[in-house]
Design an enzyme around this catalytic site. Sequence first.
Site, PDB file in Angstrom:
ATOM      1  N   LYS A  21       0.890  -1.211  -0.195  1.00  0.00           N
ATOM      2  CA  LYS A  21       0.059  -0.301   0.303  1.00  0.00           C
ATOM      3  C   LYS A  21       0.847   1.028   0.112  1.00  0.00           C
ATOM      4  CE  LYS A  21      -2.978  -0.025   2.710  1.00  0.00           C
ATOM      5  NZ  LYS A  21      -4.991   0.152   3.009  1.00  0.00           N
ATOM      6  N   ARG A  90      -2.764   2.910   8.669  1.00  0.00           N
ATOM      7  CA  ARG A  90      -3.301   1.886   7.790  1.00  0.00           C
ATOM      8  C   ARG A  90      -2.327   0.762   7.966  1.00  0.00           C
ATOM      9  NH1 ARG A  90      -7.297   2.184   4.114  1.00  0.00           N
ATOM     10  NH2 ARG A  90      -8.694   4.315   4.352  1.00  0.00           N
ATOM     11  N   GLY A  99      -7.277  -8.041   5.211  1.00  0.00           N
ATOM     12  CA  GLY A  99      -8.518  -7.995   6.750  1.00  0.00           C
ATOM     13  C   GLY A  99      -7.636  -8.507   7.622  1.00  0.00           C
ATOM     14  N   MET A 101      -4.974  -7.621   9.463  1.00  0.00           N
ATOM     15  CA  MET A 101      -4.239  -7.150   9.949  1.00  0.00           C
ATOM     16  C   MET A 101      -5.185  -5.365  10.333  1.00  0.00           C
ATOM     17  SD  MET A 101       0.082  -7.109   9.759  1.00  0.00           S
ATOM     18  CE  MET A 101      -0.115  -6.395   7.719  1.00  0.00           C
ATOM     19  N   ARG A 334      -4.022  -0.878  -6.222  1.00  0.00           N
ATOM     20  CA  ARG A 334      -2.554  -2.123  -6.786  1.00  0.00           C
ATOM     21  C   ARG A 334      -3.446  -2.559  -7.741  1.00  0.00           C
ATOM     22  NH1 ARG A 334      -5.784  -5.202  -2.002  1.00  0.00           N
ATOM     23  NH2 ARG A 334      -8.036  -4.888  -3.191  1.00  0.00           N
ATOM     24  N   HIS A 450      -8.957 -43.119  -4.204  1.00  0.00           N
ATOM     25  CA  HIS A 450      -8.596 -43.561  -5.856  1.00  0.00           C
ATOM     26  C   HIS A 450      -9.598 -42.950  -6.158  1.00  0.00           C
ATOM     27  CE1 HIS A 450     -10.284 -47.011  -8.495  1.00  0.00           C
ATOM     28  NE2 HIS A 450      -9.664 -47.849  -8.248  1.00  0.00           N
ATOM     29  N   SER A 781      12.058 -42.150 -13.912  1.00  0.00           N
ATOM     30  CA  SER A 781      10.659 -41.181 -13.473  1.00  0.00           C
ATOM     31  C   SER A 781      10.542 -41.343 -12.350  1.00  0.00           C
ATOM     32  CB  SER A 781       9.770 -42.249 -14.339  1.00  0.00           C
ATOM     33  OG  SER A 781       8.824 -42.168 -14.700  1.00  0.00           O
ATOM     34  N   CYS A 849       6.187 -38.826 -13.088  1.00  0.00           N
ATOM     35  CA  CYS A 849       4.849 -39.130 -13.744  1.00  0.00           C
ATOM     36  C   CYS A 849       3.844 -39.917 -12.180  1.00  0.00           C
ATOM     37  CB  CYS A 849       5.457 -41.090 -14.208  1.00  0.00           C
ATOM     38  SG  CYS A 849       5.602 -42.254 -13.270  1.00  0.00           S
ATOM     39  N   TYR A 869      11.000 -34.108 -18.804  1.00  0.00           N
ATOM     40  CA  TYR A 869       9.562 -34.249 -19.245  1.00  0.00           C
ATOM     41  C   TYR A 869       9.002 -34.555 -18.196  1.00  0.00           C
ATOM     42  CZ  TYR A 869       9.664 -39.176 -18.484  1.00  0.00           C
ATOM     43  OH  TYR A 869       9.973 -40.730 -18.436  1.00  0.00           O
TER      44      TYR A 869
HETATM   45  C1  PEP Z   1       4.051 -42.756  -7.889  1.00  0.00           C
HETATM   46  O1  PEP Z   1       3.930 -43.350  -7.174  1.00  0.00           O
HETATM   47  O2  PEP Z   1       4.852 -41.130  -8.348  1.00  0.00           O
HETATM   48  C2  PEP Z   1       3.413 -43.125  -9.871  1.00  0.00           C
HETATM   49  C3  PEP Z   1       3.457 -42.707 -10.829  1.00  0.00           C
HETATM   50  O3  PEP Z   1       3.135 -43.971  -8.928  1.00  0.00           O
HETATM   51  P1  PEP Z   1       1.638 -44.981  -8.651  1.00  0.00           P
HETATM   52  O4  PEP Z   1       0.905 -43.843  -8.381  1.00  0.00           O
HETATM   53  O5  PEP Z   1       0.486 -46.104  -9.422  1.00  0.00           O
HETATM   54  O6  PEP Z   1       2.292 -45.633  -7.422  1.00  0.00           O
END
Ligand code: PEP
Length: 894
Positions: A21, A90, A99, A101, A334, A450, A781, A849, A869
Amino acid sequence: MKFVYAFSEGNKDLKDLLGGKGANLAEMTRLGLPVPPGFTITTEACRAYLASGDEPAALRAEVSAHLDAMEQRMGKKLGEGRDPLLVSVRSGAKFSMPGMMDTVLNIGLSDVSVEALGACAGDERFAWDSYRRLIQMFGKTVLGIEGDLFEDRLEEAKRAAGAASDVDLTTPDLKQLVTDFKKIVREATGQDFPQEPREQMDLAIRAVFDSWNGSRARLYRRQERIPHDLGTAVNICAMVFGNLGPDSGSGVAFTRDPASGRQGVYGDYLANAQGEDVVAGIRNTVSLADLEQLDKTSYDQLLQIMETLETHYKDLCDIEFTIERGTLWMLQTRVGKRTAAAAFRIATQLVDQGLIDETEALHRVNGAQLAQLMFPHFDGEAEGDLLATGIAASPGAAVGVAVFDSEAAVRRAAAGEKVILVRRETNPDDLDGMIAAEGILTCRGGKTSHAAVVARGMGKTCVCGVEELDVDLKGRRITTGDGVVIEEGDTLSIDGTSGKVYRGEVPVVPSPVVEYFEGRIDPRAEPADDLVRAVHRLMSYADRVRRLRVRANADTGEDAARARRFGAQGIGLCRTEHMFLGDRRELVEHLVLAETDAEQSAALDALLPLQRADFQELLEAMDGLPVTVRLLDPPLHEFLPDLTELSVRVALTDSRQETEEKDTRLLHAVERLHEQNPMLGLRGVRLGLVIPGLFSMQVRALAEAAADRLAAGGDPRGEIMIPLVGTVQELEIVREDAERIIAEVEQARGVVLELTLGTMIELPRAALTAGQIAESADFFSFGTNDLTQTVWGFSRDDVEASFFAAYLEKGIFGTSPFETIDVDGVGALVRTAVRSGRATRPDLKLGVCGEHGGDPESVHFFHEVGLDYVSCSPFRIPVARLEAGRAAVARPPV
Ligand code: PEP
Ligand code: MG
């Protein structure tokens, strides 16, 4: 050290020192805009105060000097004389903490100066109204008196006077209110409301300093990861009054529409009011456009200022202003918050206006906003009949009839009905039903249950963990806490963005952005919405600049094809487990029950062609791009009947002496495979090593599928990935076997196959010994789901539902480490593994992954740590592409 800066001394880049501010007030002053005179006490002063418990010695004199200068400029003295000066005090930290402070207005009023103010303004009522506001705010924030005591008294006064709103209170009413408020102060603190203006100001400054460590502020900072040691600045500004009659007022405005991003005049104005009245909604505001009728001169000036600000900040600004008897004053500006759609539109508009370049435009949007734009949503106008609220697990809006099992979901969906699959929690058996359903609703489990993970993977709406709902699967009905009953076939609407569950149908609007990614809207053609065009432009730019490649977690041809439309550059994780479910479960049973080598080979031989066809489909959908196939990971008992159910069944048939031998053997096998901690048990590579032939069959299926694709003129690029490796020895054994099989297939088919073999890094030991593991791996991975589970010792299936809510509430983390990578813990292991893996093998290919691969914040970490990746579910691919682009462009100085 200098602790106080006049507004004319600072600028917008001094946020660390002057807070947001203060820095922006200084910037507006520098731009020559009409900001009332004032000064800012630095965050350094606050830090010194918090460290020692006392204001730094030099502060008082500096404040006095700045106050003097302000008094000179205004020709008034604080709380004194015929025309007393009043000030506001202020808070204003570096990061906005809305909000959290304190703020006190009208400092300087006392029993004496209130009379002078009234006489000078020619408006006694205004003076007494300002005085009661001061005592109320000061009492609450500086003296720590319960705010309701004042609010209740104000309500009583309005009732007694028959006043519809506070402006209807008369001078005598307000005088009485002041007397009553002073009494509240005396009773609560044992002292009178301070009459000395400078004492009021000093106490207010101290209260603002203290509010930095208020419990609300601490909690907010913990969650937002704002460091606790920054401190807040304090802004002291000459008061200007919007409550001086009908030619005065206060307003807020935006330089563009923060909802749509469209250019124009947006804002609210309230005549005869102080700033907080506008946002508090105590009276109905008028639109900013109406100000033109009320006060054309101020309106024109305001528009001019808004243009100046936007051009200067090169972004949408929000502002607060006050008009005091026809004179316009700017109280705050701002860079303003905006919706996701507005963010994309504004970023590209600003490029077209030549205000920013494309790199900056990329920084003005983010993946979370893109994700919001990708989900269908309930029509904002429509109202639903709310039943309950659970965990918003996978965003979007879904409407359908309630069904209570997979079979009913598939049957009704096949008949053309839209269904919501309702389960206590889901398991791999529910997959068909989940595919058939519009949305999934469970009463147990958290964001990594799941249901949640699978739904997000499919881009399906999911609300989980709605504990208020009692799901009776046998009776096929849900009962809410209030006793409302939903039977199978009744319509439900679920909102995966808010976690809300409604009875009946709430209208849904599809996402044009998804239509664009699907290739159903051409962004260059005329009918395309300007939002789609903006998304297309920024995505194209992100793709041009990003270094990280983006792959998909996909197990079916259909998912792979969609992922490719969404921009995937291969498959980073094909989980092969779903290929062992459904009709094939019986073949897995044969495998588990096999007593001789011949029986085992027969079971595997039966699985081989099915598995080969699966892989062919994937390799075809991703022709020319890498496809990482992970060999079977979950423990085998997941493919067998449930132990309890099977025991009951066998006990019942036993009592009738009707048990089939197969069931007895199956029961023994299920008992033998039963584990207390299956996640840490016989799964992943361990399974491959103790069930002979299982991994070999999968490798052979992939090699043969690749050979078939070659024969068909394709360009298959398979990658074999071994799960849950903890030591290089495990990998060596699997590799030897795999190489032998690949060579066999190559020889039999007369081809050379481009198949590599690598491993997941998802156990701490694997990360710590990555240098050794790299000797036997072509790629790593990172399986950050399991790695998070094993690093924290958190069972991923349980903790989110059981105690994460408490952890989040206590601010132990702001987001679940299963959602955003824990950089300090899990991230440190990833860093170690990258370094030692590449030290062994400089050309080691590296990816991730786990679910984090599609999480915006985590993508930046993976870019920074040097992965090649990220891989994520198809629906998150655009988000990952965008964030990879943002990570790649260094932020230019603002
Ligand atoms: C992981 O464990 O990050 C993974 C990609 O395998 P899963 O979730 O199938 O155990
Ligand atoms: Mg895993």
